[in-house]
Scaffold this motif. Structure first.
Motif, PDB file in Angstrom:
ATOM      1  N   SER A  33      -3.915   7.259  13.838  1.00  0.00           N
ATOM      2  CA  SER A  33      -4.386   7.681  12.302  1.00  0.00           C
ATOM      3  C   SER A  33      -4.819   9.378  13.022  1.00  0.00           C
ATOM      4  CB  SER A  33      -5.900   6.997  11.695  1.00  0.00           C
ATOM      5  OG  SER A  33      -5.993   8.154  10.658  1.00  0.00           O
ATOM      6  N   SER A  36      -1.782  10.525  13.313  1.00  0.00           N
ATOM      7  CA  SER A  36      -0.181  10.586  12.183  1.00  0.00           C
ATOM      8  C   SER A  36      -0.769  12.230  11.081  1.00  0.00           C
ATOM      9  CB  SER A  36      -0.826   9.743  11.363  1.00  0.00           C
ATOM     10  OG  SER A  36      -0.328   9.507   9.975  1.00  0.00           O
ATOM     11  N   SER A  40       1.465  15.236  10.476  1.00  0.00           N
ATOM     12  CA  SER A  40       1.452  15.322   9.374  1.00  0.00           C
ATOM     13  C   SER A  40       1.171  17.255   9.107  1.00  0.00           C
ATOM     14  CB  SER A  40       0.711  15.105   7.867  1.00  0.00           C
ATOM     15  OG  SER A  40       0.731  13.572   8.427  1.00  0.00           O
ATOM     16  N   GLN A  43       4.369  19.069  10.483  1.00  0.00           N
ATOM     17  CA  GLN A  43       5.288  18.971  10.371  1.00  0.00           C
ATOM     18  C   GLN A  43       5.372  19.824   8.501  1.00  0.00           C
ATOM     19  OE1 GLN A  43       8.322  17.070  10.007  1.00  0.00           O
ATOM     20  NE2 GLN A  43       7.883  16.879  11.680  1.00  0.00           N
ATOM     21  N   LYS A  61       5.459  13.674  -0.303  1.00  0.00           N
ATOM     22  CA  LYS A  61       5.747  13.219   0.744  1.00  0.00           C
ATOM     23  C   LYS A  61       3.884  13.361   1.900  1.00  0.00           C
ATOM     24  CE  LYS A  61       8.614  15.119   4.269  1.00  0.00           C
ATOM     25  NZ  LYS A  61       9.339  15.388   4.679  1.00  0.00           N
ATOM     26  N   PHE A  62       3.982  14.798   1.624  1.00  0.00           N
ATOM     27  CA  PHE A  62       3.050  15.087   2.552  1.00  0.00           C
ATOM     28  C   PHE A  62       1.290  14.579   2.023  1.00  0.00           C
ATOM     29  CE2 PHE A  62       6.145  18.513   3.534  1.00  0.00           C
ATOM     30  CZ  PHE A  62       5.626  17.854   5.110  1.00  0.00           C
ATOM     31  N   TRP A  65       1.511  11.140   3.061  1.00  0.00           N
ATOM     32  CA  TRP A  65       1.342  10.573   4.727  1.00  0.00           C
ATOM     33  C   TRP A  65      -0.134  11.168   4.519  1.00  0.00           C
ATOM     34  CZ3 TRP A  65       5.382  13.125   7.056  1.00  0.00           C
ATOM     35  CH2 TRP A  65       5.601  12.871   9.000  1.00  0.00           C
ATOM     36  N   TYR A  66      -0.716  11.953   4.300  1.00  0.00           N
ATOM     37  CA  TYR A  66      -2.709  12.446   4.475  1.00  0.00           C
ATOM     38  C   TYR A  66      -3.480  11.737   4.021  1.00  0.00           C
ATOM     39  CZ  TYR A  66      -1.804  17.335   6.621  1.00  0.00           C
ATOM     40  OH  TYR A  66      -1.193  18.397   6.580  1.00  0.00           O
ATOM     41  N   SER A  69      -3.421   8.169   5.553  1.00  0.00           N
ATOM     42  CA  SER A  69      -3.412   8.328   7.131  1.00  0.00           C
ATOM     43  C   SER A  69      -5.373   8.268   7.045  1.00  0.00           C
ATOM     44  CB  SER A  69      -3.091   9.963   7.999  1.00  0.00           C
ATOM     45  OG  SER A  69      -2.043  10.114   7.867  1.00  0.00           O
TER      46      SER A  69
END
Length: 172
Positions: A33, A36, A40, A43, A61-62, A65-66, A69
């Protein structure tokens, strides 16, 4: 004015005994985690510097993703910190992180201590089909059973030795 006081005992907490494998998996999940979140962020910095800031798909997407995680890390940390059994006057609460399950003490039929497996089974019927497994530290098993039967004396208690369990396994 007269008040009737009902004698209530304080809740008793017993920590969940996690195996080394479960602890290792939780630590690996927490590290995954964190990795990730770091990835993130890396990125995201690249996206802010060179990306199309007007693209809702990139922003989504972000966010996802966050969110995934952080949710995973919160769930894993809650399992490590707050996994326990709580006995009150009327309920047995099994808490595994954020997940809670309550059982009424009056619905518990019996408790069986498997000395070989070092586990307790709490049965809700006399056919032993509806049950939960309780994994507390070996030295707290007797205290758990005593606290449970003090709160509901109708609960039966049995135990089996390691030899009896081995004999039963051979018969199967």
């Amino acid at each position: 004015m007269r008040y009737n006081k009902i004698m209530q005992t304080t809740p008793v907490h017993f920590p969940y005994r996690m195996s080394p494998l479960i602890i290792a998996l939780c630590v690996a999940g927490a590290l995954l985690s964190v990795a990730s979140i770091v990835f993130s962020t890396w990125q995201f910095v690249g996206f802010v510097q060179t990306g199309d800031l007007a693209s809702p798909y990139e922003w989504l997407k972000f966010v996802l993703w966050y969110g995934a995680s952080l949710t995973l890390s919160a769930f894993i940390l809650s399992m490590l910190v707050r996994s326990r059994y709580t006995l009150t006057d009327k309920t047995l609460t099994v808490q595994f992180g954020f997940i809670k399950q309550r059982f009424e003490l009056e619905k518990i039929y019996s408790v069986h201590l498997f000395r070989g497996a070092k586990k307790l089974a709490v049965y809700f019927d006399d056919f032993h089909t509806d049950h939960i497994a309780v994994t507390v530290a070996e030295e707290q098993a007797d205290e758990f059973v005593r606290a449970l039967t003090e709160r509901n004396p109708r609960i039966g208690f049995t135990f089996s030795t390691a030899e009896e369990e081995e004999e039963f396994k051979k018969k199967k």
